[in-house]
Design an enzyme around this catalytic site. Structure first.
Site, PDB file in Angstrom:
ATOM      1  N   ASP A 288       1.038  -0.436  -0.348  1.00 40.76           N
ATOM      2  CA  ASP A 288       0.256  -0.059   0.333  1.00 40.76           C
ATOM      3  C   ASP A 288       1.101   1.385  -0.164  1.00 40.76           C
ATOM      4  OD1 ASP A 288      -1.678   1.425   0.203  1.00 40.76           O
ATOM      5  OD2 ASP A 288      -3.615   0.778   1.604  1.00 40.76           O
ATOM      6  N   TYR A 289       0.262   2.152   0.046  1.00 43.37           N
ATOM      7  CA  TYR A 289       0.969   3.604  -0.353  1.00 43.37           C
ATOM      8  C   TYR A 289       1.482   3.863   0.533  1.00 43.37           C
ATOM      9  CZ  TYR A 289       0.244   8.694  -1.777  1.00 43.37           C
ATOM     10  OH  TYR A 289       0.463   9.692  -3.126  1.00 43.37           O
TER      11      TYR A 289
END
Ligand code: BGC
Length: 743
Positions: A288-289
């Site tokens: 994820d980011y």
């Protein structure tokens, strides 16, 4: 510019032409030699580049790419981009990759196409209330077709995290609180996005996220610690990810949270042992980011280089936005802290997906301007969006059958969301444009003449804030009307990522506004628009009718109109319980019995002093404009062996005045286990359509496998003993029969 890769590609294309229909199952494909030939040409930097994903910006003046990224593409330092869409923009970027980088390896373009690209469908939680797997598959399929027509290859969806805490803003992206239903929906959405073969020009690669257990942050606070027993993890939270992978999802996103002290992005057990070895996942894993970088804040990595090593060694193939692989991985490999073989395997997995997509054959396959114009927001997509929107609306209350509205009425339409368009697309709405949505006011104005009613409108109040200035006008038109429709709820920033709320009642002065409306003595129909279950005890008690409309997307207004005027008889049922007060959270239907089960009349049991244990509206609950009568459950036998199929049948009759649909639900309870079992667990459902006066026999078939769980020694199996089989219209109103499973 050296273009050594193209002779290799010519041969790759030839072999690629003979691939099997199971192409997306990497292990079964014939791309190994092509992938290896490309890999053999790559420098270490270029390999790390393929493991790097960056975002572009979509500024107010249009798409932009962050400084330096263009150069990264040119140098082969970045193999994938996200937040870049439209054929025009993706073509521009792809040209840099294939024409200006040394090897010309095409980029893969990802995007959060969660509930639509431009035609926006209901938020996933809303859609899940339809319990209509085919409809959800269709909505994902249309989202895929629009996204693929706009240059995209990859969606960061479906989100399959089980959500049991409505304070957590991201419950809107999932399918609610139940593992069985959530798993079926996960599979349906993957199939919708990818189809049988994601290589089709109207499909995109799916990404099951957020692995794992991101839906259980302590206190419902986003990104917070997750801590649960291994049994709960395996029985409740893990199955939807597995269902998505079994349905063919070829990418998985790690989650931000830690699990038992280890952040998912650095958790070798979770990624390598469970996901790859146990579940047989053979696609690529993306973070994820910036979740690699965040392992420093978690207190798991000492610096970015260390974080990169932890995630690479745990099995993470692609770094989203953090730049850690790009900045540090080479040194870690040279120092022997990460093996180059591991890097090669990661790059193989990524290249394979690019081959599967057909990008080596035609990097501009998804850049067809004509198709983009035809497909995006087409009339048929709009029609489908209206249909699934109607199917997602849950009728929570309907006193004196005030709904559906009859002809000749004068209607006062009030509330901050009555004329609103921008909020209707909800959070995570891709490239959706709120101002293209049809509001409730728009839709009702269009219907007024046809349906023979008069309409007045006033806003009354804002979604947030303390102002009462609009009350008098709204009350004036309300007093003059036969019936009041109040459209209230959250704005779209209130649910979604980083949007946890400690209080989940109606924001601002909206409840006060509704109290005043009810004070007029006129029937008040409350239409709710929100991204999570809300606490609305006073409204539940006092409103005449309540329509849960979520954020229904582009076609919200017409869909709500269809329900209010009876063109569509509501058929949805909640997939997440609505608490009465925040203090009850987590409140979900399949809790344990405890040693002192609930008894409202005595003190020393598992209860609150100030509120009953039951939620306001339970899982599986929803009304129709007609009524259904359930006959008694029939069982062929009461004793079953592990080899038998248990057949449960029940006849349902439409006893009301119009045709309607009912979601018939089957639950089980294992009375005594080597570990304690929930008081009920959904194990089957069927959505049936019944004409007025019509009856239908619904047959459920269960096997011992459906009764399995992780037993005391953590083996997954059913245990012999006594079970309740329960059938009914929701998780609360159930009739039961007793069966025995024998060895
Ligand atoms: C979210 C993901 C999303 C990603 C890319 C993150 O903040 O948690 O769900 O896919 O951003 O937009």
């Amino acid at each position: 510019m050296i273009k050594r890769i193209w002779p290799v590609l010519a041969c790759a294309i030839l072999i690629g032409a003979c691939k099997t229909p199971q192409a997306q199952k990497i292990a079964d494909t014939g791309f190994t030699s092509q992938v290896d030939s490309v890999l053999a040409l790559m420098t270490l930097e270029e390999k790390i580049g393929q493991m790097t994903l960056y975002t572009t910006d979509w500024g107010s003046t249009g798409p932009t790419i962050r400084e330096g990224y263009q150069d990264d593409i040119r140098k082969g330092n970045c193999g994938a981009l996200f937040n870049s869409h439209t054929t025009a923009f993706t073509r521009q970027l792809q040209e840099i990759a294939v024409k200006e980088s040394r090897l010309g390896i095409p980029l893969i373009f990802g995007y959060d196409v969660i509930h639509g690209y431009k035609t926006i469908f209901p938020i996933p939680l809303g859609e899940s209330c339809s319990w209509d797997l085919a409809a959800m598959e269709q909505s994902a399929s249309i989202a895929a077709a629009e996204a693929a027509a706009a240059g995209l290859h990859w969606t960061f969806a479906p989100m399959v995290d089980i959500g049991r805490d409505p304070r957590w803003g991201r419950v809107l992206e999932g399918a609610g609180e139940d593992t069985y239903l959530g798993s079926l929906i996960a599979a349906a959405r993957v199939k919708g996005f990818q189809g049988d073969n994601f290589n089709r020009a109207d499909k995109v690669v799916a990404c099951v996220k957020h692995y794992a257990a991101y839906g259980a942050p302590i206190g419902g606070r986003d990104y917070n610690t997750v801590d649960m027993s291994m049994r709960v993890f395996r029985d409740t939270y893990l199955p939807p990810y597995k269902a998505g992978i079994d349905a063919g999802a070829i990418t998985v996103m790690t989650s931000f949270n830690e699990l038992d002290g280890i952040p998912s992005t650095g958790n070798k057990w979770l990624l390598d042992d469970v996901l790859r070895k146990e579940m047989g996942f053979n696609g690529f894993i993306v973070t994820d980011y910036t979740s690699i970088n965040e392992m420093i804040n978690h207190g798991y990595a000492s610096d970015e280089a260390h974080a990169g090593e932890l995630s690479a060694n745990a099995g993470v193939d692609m770094d989203m936005q953090g730049g850690v692989y790009q900045n540090y991985l080479k040194k870690s490999i040279q120092a022997g802290r990460v093996s180059e073989k591991l890097i090669d395997d990661a790059v193989r997995r990524i290249l394979r997906v690019k081959f599967e997509l057909g990008l080596f054959k035609d990097p501009f396959k998804y850049c067809d301007e004509k198709r983009e114009k035809e497909v995006v927001m087409s009339a048929s997509n709009m029609e489908a969006a209206r249909d699934i929107a109607r199917k997602s609306i849950v009728l929570l209350k309907n006193d004196k059958n005030v709904l559906p509205l009859t002809k000749g009425k004068s209607i006062a339409l009030v509330g901050p969301l009555a004329a609103d368009r921008v909020n209707l697309i909800g959070a995570w709405s891709g490239a959706g444009e709120g101002d293209k949505c049809i509001s409730v006011l728009d839709a009702l104005q269009q219907r007024a003449t046809r349906d023979g009613f008069t309409l007045t409108h006033a806003k009354g109040c804002e979604i947030e804030g303390t102002g009462h200035i609009g009350f008098p006008e709204a009350l004036r038109i309300s007093r003059a009307a036969d019936v009041i429709i109040a459209v209230v709820g959250e704005n779209k920033e209130m649910s979604g990522e980083a949007s946890s709320r400690a209080s989940i009642s109606l924001p601002g002065v909206q409840e006060e506004f509704i109290k005043e409306l009810i004070g007029t003595g006129k029937p008040v129909i409350v239409v709710l628009m929100n991204g999570r279950p809300l606490t609305i005890p006073w409204i539940a008690e006092n409103a005449t009718a309540i329509v849960e409309a979520w954020w229904l997307g582009t076609q919200a207004g017409p869909a709500i109109g269809d329900v209010l005027f009876g063109d569509y008889n509501p058929s949805a049922k909640l997939t997440m319980s609505f608490p009465r007060v925040v203090g009850q959270i987590p409140v979900y239907y399949n809790q344990k019995n405890t040693g002192r089960p609930y008894d409202p009349n005595t003190k020393w049991n598992s209860r609150y002093q100030d509120v009953v244990n039951a939620p306001q509206y339970p899982f599986g609950y929803g009304l129709s404009y007609t009524t259904f009568m359930y006959d008694s459950i029939r069982l062929l036998k009461k004793e079953f062996s592990f080899q038998d199929t248990i057949q449960v049948s029940v006849s349902i009759k439409n006893t009301g005045a119009m045709a309607g649909e009912e979601i018939v639900q089957l639950y089980v309870r294992d009375l005594v286990g080597s570990v304690t079992r929930p008081v009920k667990e959904l194990k089957g459902f069927e959505k049936i359509k019944l004409g007025k006066g019509e009856s239908k026999n619904v047959i459920f078939k269960l096997t011992a496998k459906d009764l399995a769980f992780h037993t005391a020694d953590m083996t997954f199996k059913a245990e012999p003993g006594v079970f309740w089989i329960m059938v009914g219209p929701d998780s609360d109103r159930l009739q039961k029969q007793v069966i025995r499973l024998v060895e």
